[in-house]
Design a protein around this motif. Structure first.
Motif, PDB file in Angstrom:
ATOM      1  N   SER A   1       0.875  -1.212  -0.123  1.00 48.29           N
ATOM      2  CA  SER A   1       0.057  -0.040   0.121  1.00 48.29           C
ATOM      3  C   SER A   1       0.869   1.402   0.206  1.00 48.29           C
ATOM      4  O   SER A   1       1.829   1.306   0.766  1.00 48.29           O
ATOM      5  N   GLN A   2       0.439   2.298  -0.936  1.00 47.74           N
ATOM      6  CA  GLN A   2       1.352   3.598  -0.875  1.00 47.74           C
ATOM      7  C   GLN A   2       0.287   4.610  -0.533  1.00 47.74           C
ATOM      8  O   GLN A   2      -0.872   4.557  -0.758  1.00 47.74           O
ATOM      9  N   LEU A   3       0.918   5.821   0.018  1.00 45.29           N
ATOM     10  CA  LEU A   3       0.218   6.984   0.223  1.00 45.29           C
ATOM     11  C   LEU A   3       0.115   7.687  -1.139  1.00 45.29           C
ATOM     12  O   LEU A   3       0.899   8.231  -1.788  1.00 45.29           O
ATOM     13  N   ILE A   4      -1.264   8.176  -1.534  1.00 46.88           N
ATOM     14  CA  ILE A   4      -1.353   9.026  -2.729  1.00 46.88           C
ATOM     15  C   ILE A   4      -1.540  10.390  -2.311  1.00 46.88           C
ATOM     16  O   ILE A   4      -2.428  10.795  -1.353  1.00 46.88           O
ATOM     17  N   THR A   5      -0.585  11.246  -2.808  1.00 45.70           N
ATOM     18  CA  THR A   5      -0.661  12.708  -2.410  1.00 45.70           C
ATOM     19  C   THR A   5      -0.920  13.552  -3.697  1.00 45.70           C
ATOM     20  O   THR A   5      -0.681  13.043  -4.701  1.00 45.70           O
ATOM     21  N   PRO A   6      -0.896  14.810  -3.434  1.00 48.52           N
ATOM     22  CA  PRO A   6      -1.225  15.731  -4.636  1.00 48.52           C
ATOM     23  C   PRO A   6       0.116  15.770  -5.296  1.00 48.52           C
ATOM     24  O   PRO A   6       0.006  15.890  -6.615  1.00 48.52           O
ATOM     25  N   GLU A   7       1.239  15.663  -4.885  1.00 46.64           N
ATOM     26  CA  GLU A   7       2.510  15.363  -5.754  1.00 46.64           C
ATOM     27  C   GLU A   7       2.568  14.161  -6.600  1.00 46.64           C
ATOM     28  O   GLU A   7       3.418  14.583  -7.457  1.00 46.64           O
ATOM     29  N   ASN A   8       2.091  13.081  -6.199  1.00 43.18           N
ATOM     30  CA  ASN A   8       2.115  11.895  -6.919  1.00 43.18           C
ATOM     31  C   ASN A   8       0.932  11.170  -7.447  1.00 43.18           C
ATOM     32  O   ASN A   8       1.000  10.166  -8.223  1.00 43.18           O
ATOM     33  N   ALA A   9      -0.201  12.082  -7.051  1.00 48.16           N
ATOM     34  CA  ALA A   9      -1.447  11.466  -7.554  1.00 48.16           C
ATOM     35  C   ALA A   9      -1.733  11.166  -9.173  1.00 48.16           C
ATOM     36  O   ALA A   9      -2.563  10.277  -9.433  1.00 48.16           O
ATOM     37  N   GLU A  10      -1.029  11.970  -9.832  1.00 45.52           N
ATOM     38  CA  GLU A  10      -1.239  11.568 -11.379  1.00 45.52           C
ATOM     39  C   GLU A  10      -0.876  10.298 -11.837  1.00 45.52           C
ATOM     40  O   GLU A  10      -1.597   9.506 -12.607  1.00 45.52           O
ATOM     41  N   GLN A  11       0.393   9.770 -11.171  1.00 50.61           N
ATOM     42  CA  GLN A  11       0.797   8.363 -11.544  1.00 50.61           C
ATOM     43  C   GLN A  11      -0.297   7.330 -11.061  1.00 50.61           C
ATOM     44  O   GLN A  11      -0.306   6.129 -11.546  1.00 50.61           O
ATOM     45  N   PHE A  12      -1.279   7.541 -10.359  1.00 55.43           N
ATOM     46  CA  PHE A  12      -2.429   6.641  -9.664  1.00 55.43           C
ATOM     47  C   PHE A  12      -3.784   6.869 -10.615  1.00 55.43           C
ATOM     48  O   PHE A  12      -4.740   6.176 -10.026  1.00 55.43           O
ATOM     49  N   TYR A  13      -3.812   8.000 -11.365  1.00 57.42           N
ATOM     50  CA  TYR A  13      -5.057   8.096 -11.941  1.00 57.42           C
ATOM     51  C   TYR A  13      -5.380   7.681 -13.400  1.00 57.42           C
ATOM     52  O   TYR A  13      -4.257   7.866 -14.226  1.00 57.42           O
ATOM     53  N   TYR A  14      -5.975   6.669 -13.310  1.00 56.17           N
ATOM     54  CA  TYR A  14      -6.636   6.059 -14.507  1.00 56.17           C
ATOM     55  C   TYR A  14      -8.000   6.428 -14.879  1.00 56.17           C
ATOM     56  O   TYR A  14      -8.951   5.633 -14.508  1.00 56.17           O
ATOM     57  N   PRO A  15      -8.279   7.403 -15.860  1.00 59.68           N
ATOM     58  CA  PRO A  15      -9.364   7.843 -16.240  1.00 59.68           C
ATOM     59  C   PRO A  15     -10.501   6.833 -16.937  1.00 59.68           C
ATOM     60  O   PRO A  15     -11.760   6.809 -16.955  1.00 59.68           O
ATOM     61  N   ASP A  16      -9.858   5.855 -17.424  1.00 59.71           N
ATOM     62  CA  ASP A  16     -10.689   4.966 -18.164  1.00 59.71           C
ATOM     63  C   ASP A  16     -10.976   3.674 -17.368  1.00 59.71           C
ATOM     64  O   ASP A  16     -11.652   2.725 -17.901  1.00 59.71           O
TER      65      ASP A  16
END
Length: 319
Positions: A301-316
């Motif tokens: 498990s990893q912490l999602i922050t504003p700084e790294n959130a883009e790498q965890f964002y999958y719009p599809d």
């Protein structure tokens, strides 16, 4: 000459560890049962999507493997599904994500006692050692990472409320780790109730919390679907400026709000629904390879922050 070439090819494949077992096992049909909860909320919707996608892909890759997928909206239905798989399909393996730990323990043990390969996913059974393979997210880290964020970002004396999931071993692991991470912080847990990983249930629980407690500084919803229900209750009570919320699992809507700097959702903790794909694929490998497939496979498990959130964002993604 052709015979010599074939022998050389066979020897090379054997040296690579892929030849004879595959040929031998392709001749024998194996049936793998997959029993999971219905898509009653976002995480399970994503998990169902990944299960179906993986079964389709593996069925095309390994013609000797047949998959039987069932979904259940309650423990009794799941028990019946598993018993039916054994009685009518004579499955060779079972991949099961228990709806609840206690009611599924005896039925899954019966499958194992019948000599079948058993993979338990995510929610452990109430008795240890039944399964051949256990695949899950790191539930201890899931609770610890969240607890560490609360400890590091709340003042001593801050008051929080917690929403638990469905009564399962994984829920216990998460809550125990969360409590342990808060030790020494002087952060007060006002209440802990089960929201059952359900938006509507979480909405009702949070309404009760808001009515009972005039001061709430933060909420650990421990699941993104519950976080949505919690946020709706907070908004209805017009108390958005009083508290922030942490869910968990990485729902795309939540991750997007973190990316956008939403102060009510400062961070999130990963727990990918695609773990069902790992479980099904590893179970399949038990029958089509010589790779050892027993033991525990834990996804961090990893912490999602504003700084790294883009790498965890999958719009599809469905979740």
């Amino acid at each position: 000459m052709k015979r010599r070439s074939l022998m050389k090819a066979a020897a090379l494949m054997a040296a690579m560890g892929i030849a004879a077992p595959a040929v031998a096992q392709e001749a024998e049909k194996k049936i793998i049962g997959v029993s999971i909860p219905s898509a009653t909320h976002g995480f399970m919707g994503g998990l169902n999507w990944h299960a179906q996608d993986t079964i389709k892909r593996l069925g095309a890759t390994y013609p000797n493997l047949e998959f039987v997928l069932s979904t259940a909206g309650d423990p009794a239905k799941q028990v019946n599904d598993i018993e039916d798989m054994m009685a009518t399909r004579n499955i060779d393996a079972l991949v099961v994500l228990p709806f609840e730990s206690e009611p599924l323990t005896a039925p899954v043990k019966a499958v194992k006692d019948a000599g079948k390969f058993v993979t338990v996913v995510d929610r452990g059974l109430s008795q240890e050692g039944i399964e051949d393979l256990y695949v899950a997210g790191d539930n201890t880290a899931f609770g610890r990472v969240a607890g560490e964020y609360f400890k590091g970002n709340l003042e001593p004396g801050a008051k929080i409320v917690v929403l638990r999931g469905i009564p399962t071993t994984l829920d216990n692991e998460r809550v125990d780790a969360f409590r342990a991470a808060l030790e020494g912080s002087e952060v007060e847990i006002l209440d802990m109730q089960h929201g059952n990983w359900n938006r509507d249930d979480a909405f009702a629980v949070m309404q009760d919390y808001l009515a009972k407690y005039p001061q709430i500084d933060a909420v650990w919803a421990a699941d993104d679907d519950m976080a949505i229900g919690v946020l709706e209750a907070i908004s209805a009570a017009n108390r958005q400026d009083e508290m922030w919320v942490i869910g968990g699992a990485g729902m795309k809507e939540i991750v997007k709000r973190i990316m956008d700097g939403d102060k009510q959702l400062p961070v999130n903790v990963t727990y990918p629904p695609a773990l069902i794909s790992s479980a099904i694929e590893m179970t399949a490998l038990n029958f089509v390879s010589n790779a050892p497939m027993t033991g525990r496979f834990i996804i961090g498990s990893q912490l999602i922050t504003p700084e790294n959130a883009e790498q965890f964002y999958y719009p599809d993604s469905p979740f």
